[in-house]
Write a protein that holds these residues in place. Sequence first.
Motif, PDB file in Angstrom:
ATOM      1  N   LYS A   4      -5.991   4.646   6.085  1.00 33.29           N
ATOM      2  CA  LYS A   4      -6.204   5.478   4.902  1.00 33.29           C
ATOM      3  C   LYS A   4      -5.018   6.422   4.792  1.00 33.29           C
ATOM      4  O   LYS A   4      -4.786   7.257   5.672  1.00 33.29           O
TER       5      LYS A   4
ATOM      6  N   GLN B 175      -8.014  -0.115   9.962  1.00 37.81           N
ATOM      7  CA  GLN B 175      -8.128   0.348   8.577  1.00 37.81           C
ATOM      8  C   GLN B 175      -7.228   1.568   8.423  1.00 37.81           C
ATOM      9  O   GLN B 175      -7.345   2.538   9.175  1.00 37.81           O
TER      10      GLN B 175
ATOM     11  N   ILE C 162     -11.370  -1.175  13.382  1.00 40.00           N
ATOM     12  CA  ILE C 162     -12.553  -1.804  12.768  1.00 40.00           C
ATOM     13  C   ILE C 162     -12.777  -3.215  13.317  1.00 40.00           C
ATOM     14  O   ILE C 162     -13.398  -4.061  12.660  1.00 40.00           O
TER      15      ILE C 162
ATOM     16  N   HIS D  62      -8.056  -5.124  14.573  1.00 45.97           N
ATOM     17  CA  HIS D  62      -8.129  -4.893  13.126  1.00 45.97           C
ATOM     18  C   HIS D  62      -8.159  -3.391  12.875  1.00 45.97           C
ATOM     19  O   HIS D  62      -8.965  -2.662  13.461  1.00 45.97           O
TER      20      HIS D  62
ATOM     21  N   ARG E  28     -16.390  -4.074  13.619  1.00 43.99           N
ATOM     22  CA  ARG E  28     -16.960  -4.269  12.288  1.00 43.99           C
ATOM     23  C   ARG E  28     -16.546  -5.610  11.703  1.00 43.99           C
ATOM     24  O   ARG E  28     -17.347  -6.317  11.094  1.00 43.99           O
ATOM     25  N   LYS E  29     -15.269  -5.972  11.935  1.00 42.64           N
ATOM     26  CA  LYS E  29     -14.773  -7.261  11.458  1.00 42.64           C
ATOM     27  C   LYS E  29     -15.514  -8.409  12.132  1.00 42.64           C
ATOM     28  O   LYS E  29     -15.864  -9.416  11.506  1.00 42.64           O
TER      29      LYS E  29
ATOM     30  N   CYS F 188       0.831  -1.204   0.000  1.00 36.39           N
ATOM     31  CA  CYS F 188       0.000   0.000   0.000  1.00 36.39           C
ATOM     32  C   CYS F 188       0.873   1.264   0.000  1.00 36.39           C
ATOM     33  O   CYS F 188       0.616   2.220  -0.734  1.00 36.39           O
TER      34      CYS F 188
ATOM     35  N   THR G 272      -6.150   2.745   0.694  1.00 38.37           N
ATOM     36  CA  THR G 272      -6.804   2.206   1.892  1.00 38.37           C
ATOM     37  C   THR G 272      -6.441   0.737   2.027  1.00 38.37           C
ATOM     38  O   THR G 272      -6.445  -0.010   1.044  1.00 38.37           O
ATOM     39  N   SER G 273      -6.107   0.343   3.229  1.00 38.77           N
ATOM     40  CA  SER G 273      -5.784  -1.060   3.474  1.00 38.77           C
ATOM     41  C   SER G 273      -6.360  -1.469   4.825  1.00 38.77           C
ATOM     42  O   SER G 273      -6.591  -0.627   5.701  1.00 38.77           O
ATOM     43  N   GLU G 274      -6.586  -2.786   4.949  1.00 36.56           N
ATOM     44  CA  GLU G 274      -7.062  -3.341   6.214  1.00 36.56           C
ATOM     45  C   GLU G 274      -6.086  -4.418   6.655  1.00 36.56           C
ATOM     46  O   GLU G 274      -5.762  -5.321   5.871  1.00 36.56           O
TER      47      GLU G 274
ATOM     48  N   THR H  36      -8.333   3.662  11.819  1.00 33.64           N
ATOM     49  CA  THR H  36      -9.643   3.399  12.433  1.00 33.64           C
ATOM     50  C   THR H  36      -9.657   1.969  12.952  1.00 33.64           C
ATOM     51  O   THR H  36      -9.275   1.040  12.234  1.00 33.64           O
TER      52      THR H  36
END
Length: 691
Positions: free
Chosen positions: A161, A159, A182, A157, A185-186, A131, A143-145, A180
């Motif tokens: 940007k 994120q 996440i 986890h 969310r994950k 990235c 953007t990468s996770e 962020t």
Amino acid sequence: MTSDTGSATDKFAKLRKRAHGYLMTAPQDALALSQEDVKKLVEELNTYQIELELQNEDLRKTQLKLEQSRNRITDLYDFAPIGYLTVSDKGLIVEANLTAADMLGVAKGILLKQPISAFIIADDQDIYYRCRKKLLETKAPQTSELRMRKKDGTIFHGQLKSTVQGYIDGESGQFRIVITDITERKKAEDALLKAKNEWEQTFDSISDIITLQDQDMRILQANKATSRFFGMEHDTIIGQKCYELFRGTSEPCPHCPVVDTLSDKECHTEMITHERLNKTLMVTSTPLPDVNGHAVTLVHVAKDITEQVNNEEKIRQAQRMQAVGTMAGGIAHEFNNMLGVIMGCAELARDDVPADSFAKVQLDKVIKASYRTRDLVKQILACSRQSQHKCTPLLLKPLIKETIKLIEASLPSSIDLNLIIADDRSKALVDPTEIQQIVMNLCANASWAMKEKGIITVKLDQVTLPEGDLSLKNMLPAGEYVKLSFADNGCGMSKNIMNQIFDPFYTTKEVGKGTGMGLAIVRGIMENYKGTITVDSQIGEGTTFHLYFPVTEEPSAVLPDSSDKVIGGSERILFVDDEEMYAEMGSEMVGRLGYQVEVKTSSSEALQSFKAAPESYDLVITDQIMPALSGEELVKEIRSIRPEIPIILCTGYSTQMDEKKANALGINGFAYKPISKKDIAKLIRQVLDDK
């Protein structure tokens, strides 16, 4: 504001210049200045001093506001819900907010100058570097996770940007990262994916055929059972309309529950038989509402109940057979007693008339009719599985040939019998009398169907049914079978009639020309043989019956002697039967064989006579069903007195006694009524000679 400040500054500069000029004036020249000019200059200077102080106050206030604004921006930066980092071209963190420091579990001051890669787990660092490389090459936001590790080892986890600018704080190659967390969310995504996988696995594990359909009955989704049932790929099924897939037509099935569901948005169930699939399905249609509660799709569940329906039909058939058996058993005993009297008296009378007399011809007809009536009762009992039959391993080839020869003479000359028999040595466990009944019955039916004009083809050969064979709808296991077929070119039958022809008392013949028992009897016989009978027919094209007999490897049995030779004797016999006419006829028949007969119509009296003189008798012949003492009870009493005496037990019909039980009781001979003179003579001689 700028122009005003500039003009004030110019005015102040002029005043300052003027004041400086006064101060530089020589003393002798200063006296020349007017007091008015000096006073005015001082006032102007005081005024501008006040203005300067006011400007300084404004500047201090502006500086305070700027400081407060900067603090607010710093607070917003530090306490933002997401982390902010500035990373150098070498990957070192040069700036971070408090949120980022808290995310990584490190104090803000310690976080600076550390490589960001130190907080990324090893397995995901390639994601970060790819990235970063793309960011620096394209200058486009990336953007990468990936998974990150806090200082205490906790993994979360994140994120990332990333944004790059040409220059940040005078440094090139730096870029900003917004982090962020996440993790939740994950977790939600993983839970959703797990739920989706579990739903799909459950959906595909259900053995019923399940499809999701839209308002046009177009299939949107289908489980694996659907693919297996139709033998089609999943993608081929999707997009087809329900009735196209199941029925192969351009319109829904009659009584389709989906049509009803689309109409009233309610759940509906219907049993539907698809002749194209040769299957019966229980179909349920259920509306499936969307998030707004509108039923835009529906669930279509089709359960294959073909085997269940077939089993239910077998149960109904068995119940009908049981009803026939109950009825037959109820009348068989008394009927056979009376039939025995008729048949026995006819045989006795025939012996006393001239061989060429009219009376003998008529008596022969009575005897022949009696035999046929006796066989009919046996067939009814066989149909209900209540008769005793002896199956022996026999070659069907000679048996069929012999029976066909007998039948040919009775068929109209306008009917041709075409016999096709393979050169096969396969044997089956059968009763030769029942085989004759089968052949005669099916040939008679064929003759009637052809209006006594046409061709009957009888074919005998051996077939092999492989594993998984569906041609007989799972009625027979895999193996070797002798197949006997009867084909005619008669009127044929509709499917509705074919579904009923094996029912007892169902017939398409006129009143007085058929009882409707023939095919039911044949079916009962074949089930006793662990075989089956099937039928193929088309209206106007004739009918073919196929009978399947399991092949046996047992050695062939010798058929019983069918000679008419009658052997008598002179022994003393006690004949016991509560039916007076049968007792009189039996006594006369046995007496004519030369035996000395004492007749008793009461089992109690018979026992008293035997007790009085047990050595006076060489043989006891007794009925089974009698008042006071039954035949079985009488046998036990007699045997308690004289264990070795031979006994023959006869019965018109009994649920309590059969040949197997009679043998277990040590009874020497067993016979079903009515019994002919020849048969009773043979049985008596056999019992007496074996004692």
